[in-house]
Scaffold this motif. Structure first.
Motif, PDB file in Angstrom:
ATOM      1  N   GLU A   1       0.664  -1.173  -0.070  1.00 18.62           N
ATOM      2  CA  GLU A   1       0.069   0.168   0.006  1.00 18.62           C
ATOM      3  C   GLU A   1       0.753   1.316   0.112  1.00 18.62           C
ATOM      4  O   GLU A   1       1.994   1.509   0.588  1.00 18.62           O
ATOM      5  CB  GLU A   1      -0.653   0.107   1.346  1.00 18.62           C
ATOM      6  CG  GLU A   1      -2.067  -1.004   1.209  1.00 18.62           C
ATOM      7  CD  GLU A   1      -2.461  -1.041   2.748  1.00 18.62           C
ATOM      8  OE1 GLU A   1      -3.324  -2.000   3.137  1.00 18.62           O
ATOM      9  OE2 GLU A   1      -2.247  -0.316   3.640  1.00 18.62           O
TER      10      GLU A   1
ATOM     11  N   ILE B   1       0.349   5.481   0.505  1.00 17.42           N
ATOM     12  CA  ILE B   1      -0.309   6.612   0.913  1.00 17.42           C
ATOM     13  C   ILE B   1      -0.173   7.851   0.338  1.00 17.42           C
ATOM     14  O   ILE B   1       0.897   8.211   0.071  1.00 17.42           O
ATOM     15  CB  ILE B   1      -0.407   6.954   2.619  1.00 17.42           C
ATOM     16  CG1 ILE B   1      -0.695   5.373   3.261  1.00 17.42           C
ATOM     17  CG2 ILE B   1      -1.272   7.756   3.029  1.00 17.42           C
ATOM     18  CD1 ILE B   1      -0.559   5.159   4.630  1.00 17.42           C
TER      19      ILE B   1
ATOM     20  N   PHE C   1      -4.709   7.836  -8.494  1.00 16.32           N
ATOM     21  CA  PHE C   1      -4.646   8.152  -7.238  1.00 16.32           C
ATOM     22  C   PHE C   1      -4.957   9.761  -7.078  1.00 16.32           C
ATOM     23  O   PHE C   1      -4.637  10.460  -5.888  1.00 16.32           O
ATOM     24  CB  PHE C   1      -3.807   7.507  -6.394  1.00 16.32           C
ATOM     25  CG  PHE C   1      -2.356   7.854  -6.697  1.00 16.32           C
ATOM     26  CD1 PHE C   1      -1.760   9.007  -6.466  1.00 16.32           C
ATOM     27  CD2 PHE C   1      -1.566   6.861  -7.518  1.00 16.32           C
ATOM     28  CE1 PHE C   1      -0.367   9.469  -7.088  1.00 16.32           C
ATOM     29  CE2 PHE C   1      -0.161   7.205  -7.797  1.00 16.32           C
ATOM     30  CZ  PHE C   1       0.249   8.416  -7.426  1.00 16.32           C
TER      31      PHE C   1
ATOM     32  N   THR D   1      -7.413  13.086  -6.764  1.00 11.52           N
ATOM     33  CA  THR D   1      -8.834  13.293  -6.384  1.00 11.52           C
ATOM     34  C   THR D   1      -9.338  14.320  -7.089  1.00 11.52           C
ATOM     35  O   THR D   1     -10.694  14.767  -6.829  1.00 11.52           O
ATOM     36  CB  THR D   1      -8.773  13.689  -4.824  1.00 11.52           C
ATOM     37  OG1 THR D   1      -7.875  14.685  -4.881  1.00 11.52           O
ATOM     38  CG2 THR D   1      -8.285  12.478  -3.903  1.00 11.52           C
TER      39      THR D   1
ATOM     40  N   PHE E   1      -3.507   2.050  -3.541  1.00 15.51           N
ATOM     41  CA  PHE E   1      -3.253   3.438  -3.075  1.00 15.51           C
ATOM     42  C   PHE E   1      -4.482   4.112  -2.207  1.00 15.51           C
ATOM     43  O   PHE E   1      -5.675   3.712  -2.368  1.00 15.51           O
ATOM     44  CB  PHE E   1      -3.323   4.676  -4.165  1.00 15.51           C
ATOM     45  CG  PHE E   1      -2.084   4.245  -5.077  1.00 15.51           C
ATOM     46  CD1 PHE E   1      -0.760   4.642  -4.962  1.00 15.51           C
ATOM     47  CD2 PHE E   1      -2.433   3.442  -6.268  1.00 15.51           C
ATOM     48  CE1 PHE E   1       0.127   4.263  -5.809  1.00 15.51           C
ATOM     49  CE2 PHE E   1      -1.137   3.192  -7.273  1.00 15.51           C
ATOM     50  CZ  PHE E   1      -0.178   3.803  -7.054  1.00 15.51           C
ATOM     51  N   LYS E   2      -3.995   4.570  -0.852  1.00 11.46           N
ATOM     52  CA  LYS E   2      -5.017   5.130  -0.024  1.00 11.46           C
ATOM     53  C   LYS E   2      -4.560   6.711   0.055  1.00 11.46           C
ATOM     54  O   LYS E   2      -3.627   7.026   0.013  1.00 11.46           O
ATOM     55  CB  LYS E   2      -4.543   4.707   1.408  1.00 11.46           C
ATOM     56  CG  LYS E   2      -5.510   3.653   1.902  1.00 11.46           C
ATOM     57  CD  LYS E   2      -5.000   3.468   3.752  1.00 11.46           C
ATOM     58  CE  LYS E   2      -5.327   2.158   3.639  1.00 11.46           C
ATOM     59  NZ  LYS E   2      -5.075   1.730   5.149  1.00 11.46           N
TER      60      LYS E   2
ATOM     61  N   ILE F   1      -5.303  10.317   2.052  1.00 12.63           N
ATOM     62  CA  ILE F   1      -5.551  10.937   3.108  1.00 12.63           C
ATOM     63  C   ILE F   1      -5.421  12.448   3.181  1.00 12.63           C
ATOM     64  O   ILE F   1      -5.011  12.932   2.013  1.00 12.63           O
ATOM     65  CB  ILE F   1      -4.472  10.544   4.183  1.00 12.63           C
ATOM     66  CG1 ILE F   1      -3.098  10.767   3.926  1.00 12.63           C
ATOM     67  CG2 ILE F   1      -4.966   8.919   4.608  1.00 12.63           C
ATOM     68  CD1 ILE F   1      -2.304  10.748   4.962  1.00 12.63           C
TER      69      ILE F   1
ATOM     70  N   ALA G   1      -3.786   5.575   9.000  1.00 15.70           N
ATOM     71  CA  ALA G   1      -3.858   4.943   7.562  1.00 15.70           C
ATOM     72  C   ALA G   1      -2.623   3.984   7.280  1.00 15.70           C
ATOM     73  O   ALA G   1      -2.818   2.991   6.592  1.00 15.70           O
ATOM     74  CB  ALA G   1      -3.623   6.008   6.515  1.00 15.70           C
TER      75      ALA G   1
ATOM     76  N   THR H   1      -0.690   0.827   7.654  1.00 17.67           N
ATOM     77  CA  THR H   1      -0.692  -0.772   8.206  1.00 17.67           C
ATOM     78  C   THR H   1       0.426  -1.295   7.891  1.00 17.67           C
ATOM     79  O   THR H   1       1.558  -0.728   7.330  1.00 17.67           O
ATOM     80  CB  THR H   1      -1.944  -1.212   7.255  1.00 17.67           C
ATOM     81  OG1 THR H   1      -1.090  -1.569   6.000  1.00 17.67           O
ATOM     82  CG2 THR H   1      -3.016  -0.398   6.926  1.00 17.67           C
TER      83      THR H   1
ATOM     84  N   THR I   1       1.835  -0.722   4.381  1.00 15.24           N
ATOM     85  CA  THR I   1       2.281   0.347   3.943  1.00 15.24           C
ATOM     86  C   THR I   1       3.740   0.565   3.554  1.00 15.24           C
ATOM     87  O   THR I   1       4.508   0.329   4.646  1.00 15.24           O
ATOM     88  CB  THR I   1       1.937   1.515   5.097  1.00 15.24           C
ATOM     89  OG1 THR I   1       0.569   1.239   5.288  1.00 15.24           O
ATOM     90  CG2 THR I   1       2.217   2.805   4.335  1.00 15.24           C
TER      91      THR I   1
END
Ligand SMILES: *Cc1c(COP(=O)(O)O)cnc(C)c1O
Length: 404
Positions: A134, A136, A152, A154, A169-170, A172, A183, A185, A188
């Motif tokens: 992952e 971020i 990724f 926005t 992809f996460k 934040i 976020a 983990t 990551t």
């Protein structure tokens, strides 16, 4: 507009994909902070090709290095060594304090290369289960236009109808260290972030944010990847924007001004084993690290330092920022900036920033709107006090007009 201007614009519109909406000026020549259109009108360039022309247009020493190298050898591919790459490595590493360098061409390629490298590092060094890595990223990011990257983003415009996108992809909020903590983990591998969000409108994070980010990344064995493609190489008044925060990234991305605007040159720099995981055949680029690019980048870095452009960016940036803050105009909502990376955010009622950019053009200043209500101001780092004052006078008269 003369016939020739109409011709260039109309011909572009007729044959070109309409993926840009340029301000209506056709440029033909540049020197230092100035550019001239096809009719001979002179403008102060307050965009610097999105900060790629930080050293000023057609810098004579970069030009000489490019011409000299072009006469000798331009492209070998990495199938063979060339006599410029080692010198480029040595000089970019010495300048930035990095250990490993991966040369690419566009900024987006550097970002993609960093994503590949940190994933590989995650699997081979950190021990993340295969396929689970992952990364971020932040809301309102801008890291380029390739498929992996827009996946990724926005920004709906950037993404719409380009999917399906790669997973992993996460997203934040930017400037929120608690959100990063939540976020992360065990899977990551990296946090990819701009030190100052440029395309989002020169968004500067709260003080202390990056200190916390650095601590969280270190504590969780997460690679901090700073996209300094726009902020790097003196733009913010320091060599790298990370220096304002007193931190060091694990991976730093450079592009844009790395060539002073002569040629696409980008690089992934790493301070640890990240780039060390790449083995022959696993990544590459035909043009990446070519002798012409290396010679140009070497000269571009040299003049940045030798001609004191970074200190000048700090000095003139402060002058410009203070001058902008002194402008009393109902149109202005906020002035932001660090070094020569500046923005004027207008009140929504003042009308679109584009109108103000067009009014500035008529007064001899080229600037570009971003996100409807923000005018970005980023002149070449060679700008003088007199030129800053000249620009401020014109900005003051333009911003006190109501163009809604
Ligand atoms: C411009 C930019 C990129 C992309 O660079 P290209 O050369 O246009 O691909 C990536 N990240 C940031 C922060 C940028 O400003």
């Amino acid at each position: 507009m003369s016939a020739s201007v109409i011709d260039f614009v109309a011909t572009e519109a007729r044959f070109g994909a309409h993926n840009y909406e340029p301000i209506g000026v056709v440029l033909a020549r540049g020197e230092g902070v100035w550019v001239w259109d096809t009719e001979g009108n002179r403008y102060l360039d307050c965009l610097s090709a999105y900060s790629a022309v930080s050293q000023g247009h057609c810098h004579p020493k970069i030009l000489a290095a490019m011409v000299e190298q072009a006469h000798r050898l331009t492209l070998t591919s990495r199938a063979f060594h060339n006599d410029q790459l080692a010198l480029f490595y040595e000089e970019v590493a010495a300048l930035t304090g990095s250990h490993k360098v991966l040369p690419m061409n566009s900024g987006a390629e550097a970002v993609e290369s960093a994503i590949k490298s940190v994933r590989k590092w995650g699997y081979e060094v950190k021990g993340v289960p295969d396929g689970q890595a992952e990364i971020i990223v932040c809301a309102n990011n801008f890291h380029g236009r390739t498929l992996g990257i827009v996946g990724f983003s926005t920004d709906p415009e950037t993404r719409a109808h380009f999917g399906p996108f790669a997973p992993g992809f996460k997203i934040i909020p930017f400037g929120d260290a608690a959100a990063l903590r939540d976020a992360i983990t065990p899977n990551t591998v990296a946090f990819l972030v701009e030190p100052i969000q440029g395309e989002a409108g020169v968004i500067i994070p709260p003080p202390g944010y990056f200190t916390e980010v650095r601590e969280l990344c270190t504590a969780n064995n997460v690679m901090l990847v700073l996209d300094e493609i726009q902020t790097g190489l003196g733009r913010t008044g320091k060599l790298l924007a990370e220096q304002h925060e007193g931190i060091e990234a694990d991976v730093t991305l450079l592009g844009k001004a790395l060539s002073g605007g002569f040629y696409p040159v980008s690089a992934v720099l790493s301070n640890n084993e990240v780039l060390g995981t790449l083995r022959p055949g696993q990544h590459g680029s035909t043009f990446g690290g070519n002798p012409l690019a290396c010679a140009v980048a070497r000269a571009a870095m040299r003049v940045l330092v030798e001609e004191g452009m970074i200190d000048n960016a700090a000095r003139q940036g402060a002058r410009f920022l203070n001058g902008l803050k002194d402008i009393r105009a109902n149109t202005i909502r906020e002035i932001r900036g660090r070094g020569l990376m500046l923005a004027v955010e207008l009140h929504p009622e003042a009308g679109r920033a584009r109108r103000y950019c067009e009014a500035l053009q008529a007064k001899g200043i080229l600037a570009k709107d971003t996100h409807e209500h923000t005018i970005r101001i980023a002149p070449p780092l060679v700008i003088t006090s007199d030129q800053v004052d000249w620009a401020l006078e014109r900005l003051a008269t333009t911003l006190t007009q109501d163009l809604s």
